[in-house]
Design an enzyme around this catalytic site. Sequence first.
Site, PDB file in Angstrom:
ATOM      1  CB  CYS A 162      -0.828   0.258   1.516  1.00 57.06           C
ATOM      2  SG  CYS A 162      -1.638  -1.667   1.382  1.00 57.06           S
ATOM      3  CG  HIS A 294      -2.528   3.897   4.845  1.00 57.22           C
ATOM      4  ND1 HIS A 294      -2.315   4.267   3.565  1.00 57.22           N
ATOM      5  CD2 HIS A 294      -2.526   2.810   5.929  1.00 57.22           C
ATOM      6  CE1 HIS A 294      -2.552   2.348   3.405  1.00 57.22           C
ATOM      7  NE2 HIS A 294      -2.972   2.259   4.352  1.00 57.22           N
ATOM      8  CD  GLU A 305      -3.173   7.515   8.337  1.00 57.32           C
ATOM      9  OE1 GLU A 305      -2.659   8.097   8.145  1.00 57.32           O
ATOM     10  OE2 GLU A 305      -3.691   7.084   8.472  1.00 57.32           O
ATOM     11  CE  LYS A 326      -5.298   4.245   1.418  1.00 59.06           C
ATOM     12  NZ  LYS A 326      -4.645   5.192   1.476  1.00 59.06           N
ATOM     13  CG  HIS A 331      -6.006   0.507   0.085  1.00 67.10           C
ATOM     14  ND1 HIS A 331      -5.227   1.353  -0.912  1.00 67.10           N
ATOM     15  CD2 HIS A 331      -6.107   0.359   1.242  1.00 67.10           C
ATOM     16  CE1 HIS A 331      -3.908   1.045   0.079  1.00 67.10           C
ATOM     17  NE2 HIS A 331      -4.398   0.128   1.223  1.00 67.10           N
ATOM     18  CG  PHE A 390      -0.902  -5.489   4.834  1.00 63.58           C
ATOM     19  CD1 PHE A 390      -1.328  -4.728   5.440  1.00 63.58           C
ATOM     20  CD2 PHE A 390      -1.814  -6.218   3.918  1.00 63.58           C
ATOM     21  CE1 PHE A 390      -3.098  -5.163   6.374  1.00 63.58           C
ATOM     22  CE2 PHE A 390      -2.866  -6.205   4.313  1.00 63.58           C
ATOM     23  CZ  PHE A 390      -3.781  -5.811   5.456  1.00 63.58           C
TER      24      PHE A 390
END
Length: 402
Positions: A162, A294, A305, A326, A331, A390
């Site tokens: 990502c 994010h 976050e 997003k 995403h 990830f």
Amino acid sequence: MKRVVITGQGTINALGRDVGATLDAMSRGVCAISNMDFPNVDRLSIKIGGQVHGFDPSKYFERQQLSLYDRFTQFAVIAANEAIAQSGLIFDGILAQTSGVVLGTAGGGLQTQDENYRTVYEDGKNRVHPFVVPRLMNNAAVSHVSMVHNLKGPSFTVSTACASSNHAMGQAFNLVRCGAAPVMVTGGSESMLCFGGIKAWEGLRVMSSDGCRPFCATRNGMVQGEGGAVFVFEEYDHARARGAEILAEISGFAMSSDAGDIVMPSVGGARRAIAAALSDAKMNADEVGYINAHGTGTTANDKVETAAIKEVFGDHAKNLMVSSTKSMHGHLIGGTGAVELLACIAALKDGMIAPTVGYSTPDPTCDLDVVPNTARHKEVDAAISNAFAFGGLNAVIALRSV
């Protein structure tokens, strides 16, 4: 060290087929997440995504090109064409020899893989198209963008899940800043919306079946999207000398690794990346007005976050506008940071703060100003874009208005 500015931007994603349409949709708080349409979607538990519906590649490419272009490559080339056209650059001579391309992707030619696995295993055929490998390789988009635009300098692909686009754009920034290239074309693209792609993600149990609601107490997972965005990063004096329009300045970039869990994010890793990006940009925390988060809509990510932002910004955190686009375009995994950079540029250039849509119920663990549901208009001088992948790989870009 040279200053680095953005002189072109291009995109295709679920919100729009170009930058103008995308920013208009963001300003209106449009949610482009809807039911997906592709073979065997009925066999999936997750049936929604930010799909580019009605996309006809034959309107953009000739038949010979389409034999070589996976969907993720198509998106990258379309976005690059728009960005380079806006920049006004023509790559020839020394400029062509020294300028290059760095793009991010996580899945690469996953559509090609999915189609050909079906051909071999489900349909029982013994032959596949001779261009399967050139279509599916992760560097295909970079290679074709370089060929279309005669870019003969440093060119490569970055794949960090990502964070791929942010890592790619960070490398492009550093190449221009250190003087290795006067111009870099950079961003990312992704197209994982196919049966195999979604089925694999279903196994992680991080996907929502009813919508992406970042920072909301009712959030229950991420929703995938597809598309891409590409930018022209140019050395400031080079851009000024030719009278180019400057959209924004990239002023800092930083990376960190959680070195912890393969899927669970870390407050410490996110905090270090944000703080280091500010330091690299020589930017005080209270200069930042907007953060493109994010913000995946998973319980863990949004909480982590928020905590990281509070640790870095302290009391100023309550003054920040922090939104996750997003919620509108989904995403895009490896391409998501690139599309999200569009929102940062819009905030700096036009004062348009894209909203977090689908927000209904405050979560006390995510108590930031997430610009809920409705876009805002406010002058912003500095912004950052977060990407936390990830594998614990984090990449943060800091920008200033010019």
